[in-house]
Design a protein around this motif. Sequence first.
Motif, mmCIF file in Angstrom:
data_model
loop_
_atom_site.group_PDB
_atom_site.id
_atom_site.type_symbol
_atom_site.label_atom_id
_atom_site.label_comp_id
_atom_site.label_asym_id
_atom_site.label_seq_id
_atom_site.Cartn_x
_atom_site.Cartn_y
_atom_site.Cartn_z
ATOM 1 N N LEU A 75 0.829 -1.195 0.000
ATOM 2 C CA LEU A 75 0.000 0.000 0.000
ATOM 3 C C LEU A 75 0.866 1.248 0.000
ATOM 4 C CD1 LEU A 75 -2.600 -1.049 2.684
ATOM 5 C CD2 LEU A 75 -2.485 -1.613 0.276
ATOM 6 N N LEU A 76 0.832 1.996 -1.089
ATOM 7 C CA LEU A 76 1.561 3.254 -1.155
ATOM 8 C C LEU A 76 0.572 4.357 -0.834
ATOM 9 C CD1 LEU A 76 3.465 2.468 -4.450
ATOM 10 C CD2 LEU A 76 4.198 2.068 -2.103
ATOM 11 N N LEU A 77 0.240 4.492 0.462
ATOM 12 C CA LEU A 77 -0.892 5.307 0.858
ATOM 13 C C LEU A 77 -0.583 6.794 0.763
ATOM 14 C CD1 LEU A 77 -2.104 3.317 3.962
ATOM 15 C CD2 LEU A 77 -2.674 3.012 1.579
ATOM 16 N N THR A 78 -1.477 7.550 0.106
ATOM 17 C CA THR A 78 -1.382 9.002 0.040
ATOM 18 C C THR A 78 -2.763 9.593 0.222
ATOM 19 O OG1 THR A 78 -1.820 9.257 -2.319
ATOM 20 C CG2 THR A 78 0.437 8.728 -1.686
ATOM 21 N N GLY A 79 -2.859 10.907 0.182
ATOM 22 C CA GLY A 79 -4.150 11.546 0.329
ATOM 23 C C GLY A 79 -4.640 12.173 -0.955
ATOM 24 N N CYS A 80 -4.147 11.765 -2.074
ATOM 25 C CA CYS A 80 -4.504 12.396 -3.342
ATOM 26 C C CYS A 80 -5.924 12.048 -3.760
ATOM 27 C CB CYS A 80 -3.548 11.953 -4.447
ATOM 28 S SG CYS A 80 -1.825 12.262 -4.068
ATOM 29 N N ALA A 137 -9.832 -7.309 1.750
ATOM 30 C CA ALA A 137 -10.726 -7.708 0.663
ATOM 31 C C ALA A 137 -10.376 -6.884 -0.570
ATOM 32 C CB ALA A 137 -12.181 -7.502 1.050
ATOM 33 N N LEU A 138 -10.578 -7.464 -1.737
ATOM 34 C CA LEU A 138 -10.227 -6.813 -2.998
ATOM 35 C C LEU A 138 -11.436 -6.809 -3.920
ATOM 36 C CD1 LEU A 138 -7.997 -5.656 -4.885
ATOM 37 C CD2 LEU A 138 -7.527 -8.002 -5.575
ATOM 38 N N TYR A 139 -11.672 -5.649 -4.581
ATOM 39 C CA TYR A 139 -12.828 -5.487 -5.458
ATOM 40 C C TYR A 139 -12.385 -4.979 -6.825
ATOM 41 C CZ TYR A 139 -15.112 -5.934 -0.974
ATOM 42 O OH TYR A 139 -15.508 -6.400 0.255
ATOM 43 N N LYS A 140 -13.017 -5.521 -7.868
ATOM 44 C CA LYS A 140 -12.685 -5.150 -9.235
ATOM 45 C C LYS A 140 -13.174 -3.730 -9.518
ATOM 46 C CE LYS A 140 -13.280 -8.371 -12.294
ATOM 47 N NZ LYS A 140 -13.910 -9.281 -13.297
ATOM 48 N N GLY A 141 -12.278 -2.914 -10.081
ATOM 49 C CA GLY A 141 -12.636 -1.533 -10.360
ATOM 50 C C GLY A 141 -13.635 -1.376 -11.478
ATOM 51 N N ILE A 201 -11.334 0.870 9.118
ATOM 52 C CA ILE A 201 -11.384 0.253 7.795
ATOM 53 C C ILE A 201 -10.932 1.285 6.773
ATOM 54 C CG2 ILE A 201 -12.816 -0.854 6.051
ATOM 55 C CD1 ILE A 201 -14.647 -1.834 8.252
ATOM 56 N N ILE A 202 -9.913 0.924 5.999
ATOM 57 C CA ILE A 202 -9.299 1.849 5.039
ATOM 58 C C ILE A 202 -9.419 1.277 3.629
ATOM 59 C CG2 ILE A 202 -7.158 2.993 4.351
ATOM 60 C CD1 ILE A 202 -6.211 2.657 7.261
ATOM 61 N N ALA A 203 -9.866 2.107 2.697
ATOM 62 C CA ALA A 203 -9.897 1.725 1.279
ATOM 63 C C ALA A 203 -8.665 2.285 0.593
ATOM 64 C CB ALA A 203 -11.153 2.251 0.612
ATOM 65 N N TYR A 204 -8.198 1.558 -0.409
ATOM 66 C CA TYR A 204 -6.980 1.948 -1.128
ATOM 67 C C TYR A 204 -7.101 1.559 -2.591
ATOM 68 C CZ TYR A 204 -2.223 1.390 -2.891
ATOM 69 O OH TYR A 204 -1.080 1.438 -3.651
ATOM 70 N N SER A 205 -6.563 2.411 -3.460
ATOM 71 C CA SER A 205 -6.466 2.069 -4.880
ATOM 72 C C SER A 205 -5.206 2.704 -5.442
ATOM 73 C CB SER A 205 -7.687 2.557 -5.648
ATOM 74 O OG SER A 205 -7.669 2.062 -6.977
ATOM 75 N N SER A 206 -4.650 2.053 -6.465
ATOM 76 C CA SER A 206 -3.405 2.528 -7.044
ATOM 77 C C SER A 206 -3.416 2.310 -8.552
ATOM 78 C CB SER A 206 -2.218 1.775 -6.434
ATOM 79 O OG SER A 206 -1.040 1.968 -7.193
ATOM 80 N N GLU A 208 -8.850 -1.937 -2.754
ATOM 81 C CA GLU A 208 -8.463 -2.808 -1.652
ATOM 82 C C GLU A 208 -9.005 -2.231 -0.352
ATOM 83 O OE1 GLU A 208 -4.287 -3.740 -1.652
ATOM 84 O OE2 GLU A 208 -4.200 -3.487 -3.819
ATOM 85 N N VAL A 209 -9.543 -3.099 0.491
ATOM 86 C CA VAL A 209 -10.121 -2.674 1.764
ATOM 87 C C VAL A 209 -9.413 -3.431 2.886
ATOM 88 C CG1 VAL A 209 -12.218 -2.573 3.171
ATOM 89 C CG2 VAL A 209 -12.345 -2.164 0.706
ATOM 90 N N TYR A 210 -8.859 -2.679 3.843
ATOM 91 C CA TYR A 210 -8.106 -3.257 4.951
ATOM 92 C C TYR A 210 -8.735 -2.868 6.275
ATOM 93 C CZ TYR A 210 -4.555 -4.414 1.547
ATOM 94 O OH TYR A 210 -3.895 -4.939 0.465
#
Length: 333
Positions: A16-21, A78-82, A125-130, A145-147
Motif C-alpha cells: 500500500l503506497l498510501l497518500t491523500g490524493c 478484501a479486494l474489489y474489481k474496479g 477500515i481503510i480503502a486503497y487504490s493505485s 483494496e479494503v483493509y
Amino acid sequence: MRKIIPVGASAVALSLLLTGCGGSGWDSVELSNDPSQGTAPSVSFETPLKVDEAQTKVLREGDGQEIDPGDNVMLQAALYKGSDASSLGDTYGQGAGQVLTVNDKLKESLPEMYEALTNAKEGEIIAYSSPKTSGKAGDDSTSVEVYQVTKKLMAPLNEKMKTPAKGMPGVSQDDNGTPTIAKPSGAEPKKLKTDVLIEGDGDEVKPTDTVIANYVGVRWADGKVFDSSYQKGTPVSFPLANVIEGWKEGLAGKKVGSRVELVIPTDKAYGSAKALGEKSQYPAGSLVFVVDILGTTPTPEAATRSAQPSPSASAPSASESAKPSPEASASGR
C-alpha cells in the motif's frame, strides 16, 4: 491431512503506497455493509473506477485502542474489481487475520502505510487504490483494496523467566526477550511435557481459538533451530485446531501473555524420518518449542475446514494463494 505448526505472516499482501490524493470516482467509494465474522465487508463505488495516483479513504473510523509504533496488529483484507465492483477475493473466510508489525522496516519500505496505521485505532477500515493495478481486470480500471485493523496485540514478551523444570532443556533470553533453547540431552521424550516459563494473566487459550504467537523450534536430536518467527520479525496467527498435536494439547488452557516450553515426542510432532521420507520438508523426531502467546481470537468456521498444510514459516500458507492484493509483485513484498 497432516496437522502442522503455524506458518508465517506474509499471506496478506500489504503493498500500500498510501497518500491523500484525489482521483476520478474515488470519493464515491463507500462502505455498504460492515464485516462480520468470516464475511468481508461490502463496498460500493462508481464504476469503472480509475485513479491516476494512489488513494486512501477511511471508510469507518476505529473506536478501539490506538495503534502505536512498534505494535503488532491483525489485519483482514478484501479486494474489489474496479470495472464492476465485484469481489476478487478476501481473507475473512480463511482465518482470523494476518499479523503485521508496525516497525522501522515497514516505515522504510512503506512510509505512508506506517503513517496510516500509527494514526489508526482498532476497528478502522481503510480503502486503497493505485494506478499500479490498472489492467489487472482486463481493462484500465484500478481495483479497490479494503483493509481492516481487527486487533492490537500485546507487545513481545520481555520479562523474567523461571528456570525450566527438571528434564526440560534450558532456555535463555537476550536483552530483547528473544529466547534461545539449549541443546537437549538424554533420550528422546516419550510423552508431551509443558512448562510455563512466564505466567500470563490474559484469557485462556481455547481449542477453537486462533492463537497469535512468537515461537522458536529446535530438533531434540541436535538442538538446531528449524523454524523461528523471532528471526522473521513478526508473530504468526494459526487456528489451534490446525497444528500438530503437541501444540494442540500443550497450548490449550494456557493464558495469553505466557511463555511456554513444549517438549514434543515424535508421535505428537510430524513423525519419524522413516515415516516422513527422505524428501520431506518436515522435521523428523522429537521437537522442542518455546512459544510466546500474544493473543487469541475466535476462529471462523470456514478457516478450520479449509486450512492446508505447510511445513514451516518459510513456506506459503493456504491463504497466500488467495491473497487480495494484486500489487505484491510490484512492491517486492
